[in-house]
Design an enzyme around this catalytic site. Structure first.
Site, PDB file in Angstrom:
ATOM      1  N   LYS A   1       0.818  -1.217   0.000  1.00 35.61           N
ATOM      2  CA  LYS A   1       0.000   0.000   0.000  1.00 35.61           C
ATOM      3  C   LYS A   1       0.851   1.266   0.000  1.00 35.61           C
ATOM      4  O   LYS A   1       0.335   2.357  -0.245  1.00 35.61           O
ATOM      5  CB  LYS A   1      -0.973   0.016   1.181  1.00 35.61           C
ATOM      6  CG  LYS A   1      -0.349   0.154   2.541  1.00 35.61           C
ATOM      7  CD  LYS A   1      -1.420   0.062   3.622  1.00 35.61           C
ATOM      8  CE  LYS A   1      -0.823   0.148   5.009  1.00 35.61           C
ATOM      9  NZ  LYS A   1      -0.241   1.460   5.295  1.00 35.61           N
ATOM     10  N   ASP A   2       2.170   1.123   0.244  1.00 35.86           N
ATOM     11  CA  ASP A   2       3.067   2.274   0.186  1.00 35.86           C
ATOM     12  C   ASP A   2       3.747   2.428  -1.171  1.00 35.86           C
ATOM     13  O   ASP A   2       4.528   3.355  -1.365  1.00 35.86           O
ATOM     14  CB  ASP A   2       4.146   2.159   1.265  1.00 35.86           C
ATOM     15  CG  ASP A   2       3.584   2.303   2.671  1.00 35.86           C
ATOM     16  OD1 ASP A   2       2.514   2.928   2.816  1.00 35.86           O
ATOM     17  OD2 ASP A   2       4.208   1.790   3.611  1.00 35.86           O
TER      18      ASP A   2
ATOM     19  N   ARG B   1      -7.913   8.338   3.746  1.00 38.23           N
ATOM     20  CA  ARG B   1      -8.899   7.266   3.546  1.00 38.23           C
ATOM     21  C   ARG B   1      -9.612   6.954   4.861  1.00 38.23           C
ATOM     22  O   ARG B   1     -10.849   6.935   4.932  1.00 38.23           O
ATOM     23  CB  ARG B   1      -8.206   6.003   3.024  1.00 38.23           C
ATOM     24  CG  ARG B   1      -9.123   4.770   2.972  1.00 38.23           C
ATOM     25  CD  ARG B   1      -8.344   3.504   2.667  1.00 38.23           C
ATOM     26  NE  ARG B   1      -7.362   3.176   3.687  1.00 38.23           N
ATOM     27  CZ  ARG B   1      -7.629   2.484   4.793  1.00 38.23           C
ATOM     28  NH1 ARG B   1      -8.850   2.045   5.019  1.00 38.23           N
ATOM     29  NH2 ARG B   1      -6.683   2.222   5.662  1.00 38.23           N
ATOM     30  N   ARG B   2      -8.821   6.714   5.901  1.00 38.37           N
ATOM     31  CA  ARG B   2      -9.434   6.410   7.199  1.00 38.37           C
ATOM     32  C   ARG B   2     -10.233   7.603   7.716  1.00 38.37           C
ATOM     33  O   ARG B   2     -11.299   7.430   8.312  1.00 38.37           O
ATOM     34  CB  ARG B   2      -8.347   6.010   8.200  1.00 38.37           C
ATOM     35  CG  ARG B   2      -7.733   4.641   7.890  1.00 38.37           C
ATOM     36  CD  ARG B   2      -6.602   4.297   8.835  1.00 38.37           C
ATOM     37  NE  ARG B   2      -6.030   2.988   8.510  1.00 38.37           N
ATOM     38  CZ  ARG B   2      -4.746   2.685   8.588  1.00 38.37           C
ATOM     39  NH1 ARG B   2      -3.871   3.612   8.972  1.00 38.37           N
ATOM     40  NH2 ARG B   2      -4.313   1.469   8.279  1.00 38.37           N
TER      41      ARG B   2
ATOM     42  N   ARG C   1       3.355   5.320  17.124  1.00 36.14           N
ATOM     43  CA  ARG C   1       1.915   5.587  17.169  1.00 36.14           C
ATOM     44  C   ARG C   1       1.284   5.002  18.428  1.00 36.14           C
ATOM     45  O   ARG C   1       0.463   5.643  19.085  1.00 36.14           O
ATOM     46  CB  ARG C   1       1.251   5.029  15.914  1.00 36.14           C
ATOM     47  CG  ARG C   1       1.706   5.715  14.640  1.00 36.14           C
ATOM     48  CD  ARG C   1       1.027   5.131  13.418  1.00 36.14           C
ATOM     49  NE  ARG C   1       1.615   5.665  12.194  1.00 36.14           N
ATOM     50  CZ  ARG C   1       0.985   5.762  11.036  1.00 36.14           C
ATOM     51  NH1 ARG C   1      -0.248   5.335  10.924  1.00 36.14           N
ATOM     52  NH2 ARG C   1       1.591   6.263   9.979  1.00 36.14           N
TER      53      ARG C   1
ATOM     54  N   CYS D   1      -1.279   6.633  -5.183  1.00 34.87           N
ATOM     55  CA  CYS D   1      -1.677   5.658  -4.166  1.00 34.87           C
ATOM     56  C   CYS D   1      -2.060   6.364  -2.878  1.00 34.87           C
ATOM     57  O   CYS D   1      -2.364   5.725  -1.888  1.00 34.87           O
ATOM     58  CB  CYS D   1      -0.540   4.669  -3.892  1.00 34.87           C
ATOM     59  SG  CYS D   1       0.879   5.421  -3.073  1.00 34.87           S
TER      60      CYS D   1
END
Length: 318
Positions: A85-86, A133-134, A157, A244
């Site tokens: 996804k990166d 997106r989130r 995080r 992306c």
């Protein structure tokens, strides 16, 4: 027994976060089992260094792969392992995605020391994520929440959450599971609620296009069902403008030879309602997977979704 007892030594370029190193070491072990001599080249990318700004403002998720590609180009490494996804939808000339490996859980995870689910969060609770997106999907589910930026690797995080800077954070389930942090997951979102990012949970291995020997050596590590599904997902994003890193979700599942593809696009400013699209069809080849993704992107645009020229980038490194 090793398939090739005398292959040339290989170097894997990797980011130095704990999750990235796990991924690279996983590939290293698989290649060693096939008779290869493999070492790692740890690197700090620009995306890892810039922590005070959203990646959408400084170049998107491609910042996580550029230095690794430079190492491939100058011969310091022969392959790079990425969270798919990166990986930008269009690779630079001379580079190829040689292998897509079997996917881990592609879904998003709700993580909180206090609350068991998104529904339990009180009005105005602070949720951390730097993924647009989130953000748009959370806003669609709970418009009352405060969505605040959250940068850094997985451990950073989690530390910020534990320090009380957020009531909850949303992370990729795959990263937590790979590092044995399953216990931190309070709830895993159903894709009908939080549609994953294109390629989430899958690992991709990048090489120089001319390295046919490497492409052949990596073939046994590839997982064809995963490759088909992520190709369709990435085709949605590519068709929406080649990025992306936009407020876009795309998730496919394969049932026999039928591929079901869902996508969603949202406006971070809330001016346009969430746009969703779905398509299904027989998919046996990467070309068919691409075509299905393009069809879903067409549906999104017809529903009011804006391509990359009109939409802000997002960033999600975990």
């Amino acid at each position: 027994m090793p398939v090739n007892p005398h292959p040339s030594p290989l170097v894997i370029a990797t980011r130095e976060s704990r999750l990235a190193l796990w991924q690279a070491e996983h590939v290293q072990a698989l290649l060693r089992a096939r008779g290869h001599t493999v070492s790692l080249l740890g690197m700090t990318t620009l995306g890892d260094q810039i922590l005070d700004r959203s990646l959408s403002k400084v170049g998107g998720k491609g910042l996580f792969v550029k230095e690794l590609e430079t190492a491939l180009q100058d011969g310091r490494a022969q392959l790079a392992v990425h969270s798919l996804k990166d990986v930008p939808m269009e690779l630079p000339e001379g580079f190829a995605l040689a292998c897509v490996m079997e996917r881990e859980d592609p879904r998003d995870a709700f993580v909180s020391p206090t609350f068991a689910s998104l529904a339990e969060l009180p009005h105005g609770a602070v949720v951390g994520t730097s993924s647009l997106r989130r953000q748009v999907l959370l806003q669609a589910l709970r418009p009352d929440l405060r969505i605040e930026p959250l940068r850094g690797n997985l451990d950073t995080r989690l530390r910020k959450l534990d320090e009380g800077q957020y009531d909850a954070i949303v992370l990729a389930a795959a990263g937590l599971k790979r590092l044995g942090l399953d216990a931190r997951i309070r709830t895993i979102f159903d894709p009908t609620e939080m549609l994953p990012a294109a390629g989430q949970g899958a690992l991709g291995i990048e090489v120089r296009t001319a390295r046919y020997d490497l492409i052949e050596a990596l073939a046994p590590l590839a997982h064809w069902p995963t490759w088909l599904t992520v190709t369709a997902e990435r085709a949605v994003s590519r068709s929406m403008g080649g990025s992306c890193s936009m407020p876009l979700a795309a998730h496919a599942r394969l049932e026999g030879d039928q591929l079901h593809l869902d996508a969603a696009w949202g406006d971070p400013e809330g001016r346009i309602p969430l746009v969703r699209a779905h398509a299904a069809g027989t998919v046996l080849t990467l070309e068919q997977a691409n075509a299905l993704g393009q069809a879903v992107a067409t549906q999104l645009r017809a529903g009011g979704a804006i391509g990359v020229a009109g939409a802000a980038d997002s960033a999600s490194a975990g």
